[in-house]
Design an enzyme around this catalytic site. Structure first.
Site, short mmCIF file in Angstrom:
data_model
loop_
_atom_site.label_atom_id
_atom_site.label_comp_id
_atom_site.label_asym_id
_atom_site.label_seq_id
_atom_site.Cartn_x
_atom_site.Cartn_y
_atom_site.Cartn_z
N SER A 186 3.87 0.97 2.65
CA SER A 186 5.20 0.47 2.34
C SER A 186 5.97 1.37 1.38
O SER A 186 7.19 1.45 1.45
CB SER A 186 5.13 -0.96 1.81
N THR A 220 0.84 -1.18 0.00
CA THR A 220 0.00 0.00 0.00
C THR A 220 0.87 1.23 0.00
O THR A 220 1.85 1.31 0.74
CB THR A 220 -0.89 0.05 1.26
N THR A 231 4.31 -1.47 -4.53
CA THR A 231 3.47 -0.37 -5.01
C THR A 231 3.34 -0.49 -6.52
O THR A 231 4.31 -0.73 -7.21
CB THR A 231 4.12 0.99 -4.65
N CYS A 246 9.40 1.09 -5.19
CA CYS A 246 8.88 0.13 -4.20
C CYS A 246 8.20 -1.04 -4.91
O CYS A 246 7.23 -0.84 -5.65
CB CYS A 246 7.90 0.82 -3.26
N GLY A 269 -7.76 7.46 3.12
CA GLY A 269 -6.93 6.43 2.52
C GLY A 269 -6.43 5.55 3.64
O GLY A 269 -6.19 6.04 4.75
#
Length: 185
Positions: A137, A12, A174, A171, A58
């Protein structure tokens, strides 16, 4: 089996950018279990309208835990219409002191278009100093990119989209499948 025997859930990145009288909240769509992408199109940014007051949220962390927190936040917002800060503080207090809620593993970014808050299970209600907040993350990557892009003439949505693209390039948890919600003060 112990919890340590299971691979961790990752995936996320949530970013909020405030600029020009509006706040944009963007979230990627990837959910991973260990090294496997489970889903690439998850929707982790939501618009809430308790009592007619719009709020964009979020979430990062366990989905079921996040939905529990969103339900609690909606109840707090209905009890304190138009007072996002108060509702966020009340949620954080409950989250910190309630034995059931203490076990929830999630974080929230919430905004009413005027204010942005990060709410954590440690009882924190944090307001960003530079009109940018990020969790998850890939949050630090998106945060750094957005802070740099604030030096440009881009609007909030363009900053959020570019910063999320940078985070997705760095990442592995992601992706670039975004949910973007915009709200004005």
């Amino acid at each position: 089996m112990a919890d340590s025997d299971f691979p961790g859930w990752h995936g996320t990145t949530i970013l909020a950018v405030k600029r020009g009288g509006e706040v944009v909240v963007a979230g990627d769509g990837q959910v991973s279990l260990g090294q496997t992408v489970i889903k690439g199109t998850a929707r982790k940014v939501r618009r809430l309208s308790p009592g007619g007051n719009e709020v964009v949220c979020g979430f990062a962390g366990s989905t079921a835990d996040a939905f529990t927190l969103l339900e609690r936040l909606e109840a707090k917002l209905e009890a304190t219409p138009g007072q996002l800060q108060r509702a966020a503080v009340e949620l954080a207090k409950d989250w910190r002191t309630d034995k059931y809620l203490q076990k929830l593993e999630a974080m929230l970014i919430v905004t009413d278009g005027a204010q942005i808050y990060v709410i954590t299970g440690a009882g924190d209600v944090l307001e960003p100093e530079h009109d940018v907040a990020a969790i998850g993350s890939g949050g630090n990557y998106a945060l750094a990119a957005a802070r740099g892009l604030l030096e440009t003439d881009l609007d909030a949505e363009a900053i959020a989209r570019q910063a999320m693209a940078i985070a997705a390039d760095i990442c592995v948890y992601t992706n670039g499948k975004l949910t973007v919600e915009k709200i004005s003060a």
